[in-house]
Structures are given as structure tokens and as C-alpha cells.
Design a protein around this motif. Sequence first.
Motif, mmCIF file in Angstrom:
data_model
loop_
_atom_site.group_PDB
_atom_site.id
_atom_site.type_symbol
_atom_site.label_atom_id
_atom_site.label_comp_id
_atom_site.label_asym_id
_atom_site.label_seq_id
_atom_site.Cartn_x
_atom_site.Cartn_y
_atom_site.Cartn_z
ATOM 1 N N ALA A 89 -1.591 23.685 15.844
ATOM 2 C CA ALA A 89 -1.207 22.391 16.416
ATOM 3 C C ALA A 89 -1.850 21.293 15.581
ATOM 4 C CB ALA A 89 -1.668 22.305 17.861
ATOM 5 N N GLY A 90 -1.172 20.186 15.429
ATOM 6 C CA GLY A 90 -1.729 19.102 14.627
ATOM 7 C C GLY A 90 -0.630 18.259 14.015
ATOM 8 N N THR A 91 -1.028 17.358 13.145
ATOM 9 C CA THR A 91 -0.072 16.498 12.451
ATOM 10 C C THR A 91 0.728 17.318 11.453
ATOM 11 O OG1 THR A 91 -1.584 14.621 12.664
ATOM 12 C CG2 THR A 91 0.183 14.425 11.045
ATOM 13 N N ARG A 92 2.052 17.175 11.473
ATOM 14 C CA ARG A 92 2.930 17.976 10.620
ATOM 15 C C ARG A 92 3.690 17.094 9.653
ATOM 16 N NH1 ARG A 92 7.628 21.689 13.250
ATOM 17 N NH2 ARG A 92 8.666 19.644 13.381
ATOM 18 N N GLU A 93 3.668 17.498 8.373
ATOM 19 C CA GLU A 93 4.401 16.779 7.327
ATOM 20 C C GLU A 93 5.304 17.765 6.592
ATOM 21 O OE1 GLU A 93 1.565 13.925 5.136
ATOM 22 O OE2 GLU A 93 0.273 15.520 5.903
ATOM 23 N N VAL A 94 6.498 17.311 6.207
ATOM 24 C CA VAL A 94 7.440 18.170 5.488
ATOM 25 C C VAL A 94 7.120 18.157 3.998
ATOM 26 C CG1 VAL A 94 9.853 18.563 4.893
ATOM 27 C CG2 VAL A 94 9.258 17.771 7.185
ATOM 28 N N LEU A 95 6.919 19.352 3.420
ATOM 29 C CA LEU A 95 6.737 19.475 1.975
ATOM 30 C C LEU A 95 8.047 19.810 1.279
ATOM 31 C CD1 LEU A 95 3.366 21.440 1.579
ATOM 32 C CD2 LEU A 95 3.766 18.988 1.447
ATOM 33 N N SER A 96 8.880 20.617 1.932
ATOM 34 C CA SER A 96 10.166 21.000 1.348
ATOM 35 C C SER A 96 11.135 21.326 2.470
ATOM 36 C CB SER A 96 10.006 22.213 0.421
ATOM 37 O OG SER A 96 11.263 22.603 -0.095
ATOM 38 N N ALA A 97 12.443 21.056 2.225
ATOM 39 C CA ALA A 97 13.450 21.268 3.265
ATOM 40 C C ALA A 97 14.590 22.153 2.793
ATOM 41 C CB ALA A 97 14.000 19.932 3.740
ATOM 42 N N SER A 98 14.417 22.893 1.707
ATOM 43 C CA SER A 98 15.520 23.712 1.187
ATOM 44 C C SER A 98 15.040 25.091 0.769
ATOM 45 C CB SER A 98 16.191 22.997 0.008
ATOM 46 O OG SER A 98 15.246 22.695 -1.005
ATOM 47 N N LEU A 99 14.140 25.680 1.560
ATOM 48 C CA LEU A 99 13.626 27.011 1.227
ATOM 49 C C LEU A 99 14.659 28.078 1.556
ATOM 50 C CD1 LEU A 99 9.976 26.874 2.618
ATOM 51 C CD2 LEU A 99 10.691 26.642 0.251
ATOM 52 N N THR A 100 14.569 29.183 0.845
ATOM 53 C CA THR A 100 15.341 30.365 1.167
ATOM 54 C C THR A 100 14.420 31.569 1.045
ATOM 55 O OG1 THR A 100 17.317 31.681 0.637
ATOM 56 C CG2 THR A 100 16.128 30.700 -1.209
ATOM 57 N N GLY A 101 14.640 32.568 1.874
ATOM 58 C CA GLY A 101 13.735 33.713 1.871
ATOM 59 C C GLY A 101 12.420 33.370 2.543
ATOM 60 N N THR A 102 11.391 34.138 2.226
ATOM 61 C CA THR A 102 10.075 33.962 2.833
ATOM 62 C C THR A 102 9.054 33.573 1.772
ATOM 63 O OG1 THR A 102 10.595 35.633 4.506
ATOM 64 C CG2 THR A 102 8.273 35.063 4.217
ATOM 65 N N VAL A 103 8.263 32.561 2.066
ATOM 66 C CA VAL A 103 7.184 32.163 1.157
ATOM 67 C C VAL A 103 6.118 33.252 1.155
ATOM 68 C CG1 VAL A 103 5.431 30.430 0.661
ATOM 69 C CG2 VAL A 103 7.636 29.734 1.572
ATOM 70 N N ASP A 104 5.650 33.610 -0.026
ATOM 71 C CA ASP A 104 4.660 34.672 -0.173
ATOM 72 C C ASP A 104 3.325 34.065 -0.607
ATOM 73 O OD1 ASP A 104 3.414 37.123 -0.399
ATOM 74 O OD2 ASP A 104 4.234 37.560 -2.378
ATOM 75 N N PHE A 105 2.345 34.085 0.297
ATOM 76 C CA PHE A 105 0.994 33.619 -0.016
ATOM 77 C C PHE A 105 0.072 34.829 -0.122
ATOM 78 C CE2 PHE A 105 2.545 29.797 2.352
ATOM 79 C CZ PHE A 105 2.403 28.878 1.328
ATOM 80 N N ARG A 106 -0.716 34.878 -1.201
ATOM 81 C CA ARG A 106 -1.682 35.956 -1.378
ATOM 82 C C ARG A 106 -3.000 35.376 -1.860
ATOM 83 N NH1 ARG A 106 1.800 40.897 -4.220
ATOM 84 N NH2 ARG A 106 3.596 40.779 -2.801
ATOM 85 N N VAL A 107 -4.100 35.972 -1.409
ATOM 86 C CA VAL A 107 -5.432 35.499 -1.773
ATOM 87 C C VAL A 107 -6.242 36.655 -2.330
ATOM 88 C CG1 VAL A 107 -7.566 34.424 -0.968
ATOM 89 C CG2 VAL A 107 -5.378 33.745 0.029
ATOM 90 N N VAL A 108 -6.815 36.441 -3.507
ATOM 91 C CA VAL A 108 -7.806 37.370 -4.065
ATOM 92 C C VAL A 108 -9.162 36.707 -3.820
ATOM 93 C CG1 VAL A 108 -8.624 38.583 -6.107
ATOM 94 C CG2 VAL A 108 -6.176 38.137 -5.817
ATOM 95 N N PRO A 109 -9.959 37.231 -2.872
ATOM 96 C CA PRO A 109 -11.193 36.537 -2.464
ATOM 97 C C PRO A 109 -12.185 36.385 -3.611
ATOM 98 C CG PRO A 109 -10.603 38.273 -0.905
ATOM 99 C CD PRO A 109 -9.740 38.462 -2.115
#
Length: 258
Positions: free
Chosen positions: A202-222
Motif C-alpha cells: 500500500a502506498g503512493t503509486r506511479e506508472v513507469l510503463s503501460a505497455s508490458l507483455t508477459g511477466t517481468v523477471d526480477f532476480r537478485v544475487v545477494p
Amino acid sequence: MNGRAGYTLIELIMVIVLLSIVATVSVRFVGLSTQGALDTSARQLRALQSVVVSEQLTRELRAAFPLSVRTSGACIEWLPLEAGTNYLRRTRGPNFNEIEIAPFSQPPSTENKRTVIYGYGTSTGDLYTASDPGPVSSTISAVDNNSTPATITLDSSHRFKGNSPARRLFVVGEPVSVCQSDRYLYRYSDYTPTSTQATPPAGTREVLSASLTGTVDFRVVPATLQRAAVVQFTFALESLDGDETTTVSQEVQIRNVP
């Protein structure tokens, strides 16, 4: 008697047919050229949009506290760094609410800010809640950058769980999240940190992009004691007619060393 010059009906029909063929080819050529220009413009627009989104994510992630970056599904969350310095003495009795530090080059604001010392050996969730003892303090009430030594005063008593080998202290702000929702990529801010990652928070929401397709893949190597943390993200932008996509893949090093 001389014959009169002119066109026969057959010749006139042939001319009309040839002109029709030339006109059809010309219109088709102009149409394809126009469509090609529109397609090129759309590709350039998607490429520009992808650069803007990836650059914004990269800049914010580079300024994150490295041990705080976490992912869940199509969401990534981190604690932004506001300032850093060396500490001279951690909190001590009787109040356990004052830290002696080397002066900040630029003192940070104190609103909803907390201090972090080290943090290795703890779960990521522990960095979002101020457990006592723990690596993350209660909120800062004041920073005196002109005293000798400079000091940070906390709202309540706190004992830090460990020492930083380099005696580093960081000031972190409220968490930030980036999450996908259908075709939209949103940035969330101004919300209360929790030990379990909210997707989305929950919080303030801002649009970064409005034309995505598929699923965004985020990965972290600690991050480890030997190397910095690395964040990898991949997303695809789709054209309005759905015929073309532009895929972006980026790696970000978070060089801040606790």
C-alpha cells in the motif's frame, strides 16, 4: 481525302488500364512506405520507453542498501540510501539512543529515516523492522553534524547486533517497490516497511510503463563479503497492435558495502 487522326477505343482502354496499374502500384508503394515509417517510429518510441524505465530502475537500485533488496513474483523492493558515514561509537547506556559519528558531508533529513550498521547474517526481513537488538535502529529524531563528535539521536533506545569491519553506518529511508500489474509497471513509495514483502504494497503509486507483455523477471544475487550485490531484470514492451515486442534485459551492480 485524308483520314482523321485519333485514338481507337481499344487504345483508350489500354491507356486507362495501364494508368490504373501505375496508380495502384504507386498507392501501394506510398502505403508501405508510410507504414514502414510508422513502424519505425513505434519501435523507436518503445526503445526510448525501455531506456527510460531501465535507467530509472538502475539509478534507484544503485543507491539501495545492498542487503535490503528482495523480490517476490513480479515485484522488487529495496531500502534507499540517504547518507553514509563512519561511526565512532555505537549506542551505549544509560539511554542507548545516541550514536557518535564522523560528520556527514551532507546531513540527511530525519523524517522516517533509520540507521543501519552491518546486517550480514540476518534475514532480509530483519532490515525492514527495527528489532532490538538488531542491525536497524528506531527512527532518527535528530542529527547534530556540528558537535564534536557529530551525533545521531534516535527516537528510542536501540542496541546494534554487530560491528561493521569498516565501521560504516548508513541512513536509509522508507522502502520503495516496483511491481507489475497486468500491462502496467508501477513504482510504490510512502508506505510502512514490513518484515514480509507485500506484493504490491500500500502506498503512493506511479506508472513507469503501460505497455508490458508477459511477466517481468526480477532476480537478485545477494551481496557477500567478497563482492557486491547484482540485480537482474527483464521485461518486454508490446506494440499497440500486438504484432511486435521489444525485450530489455539489464544487470545492476549495487556497490555499497556494509
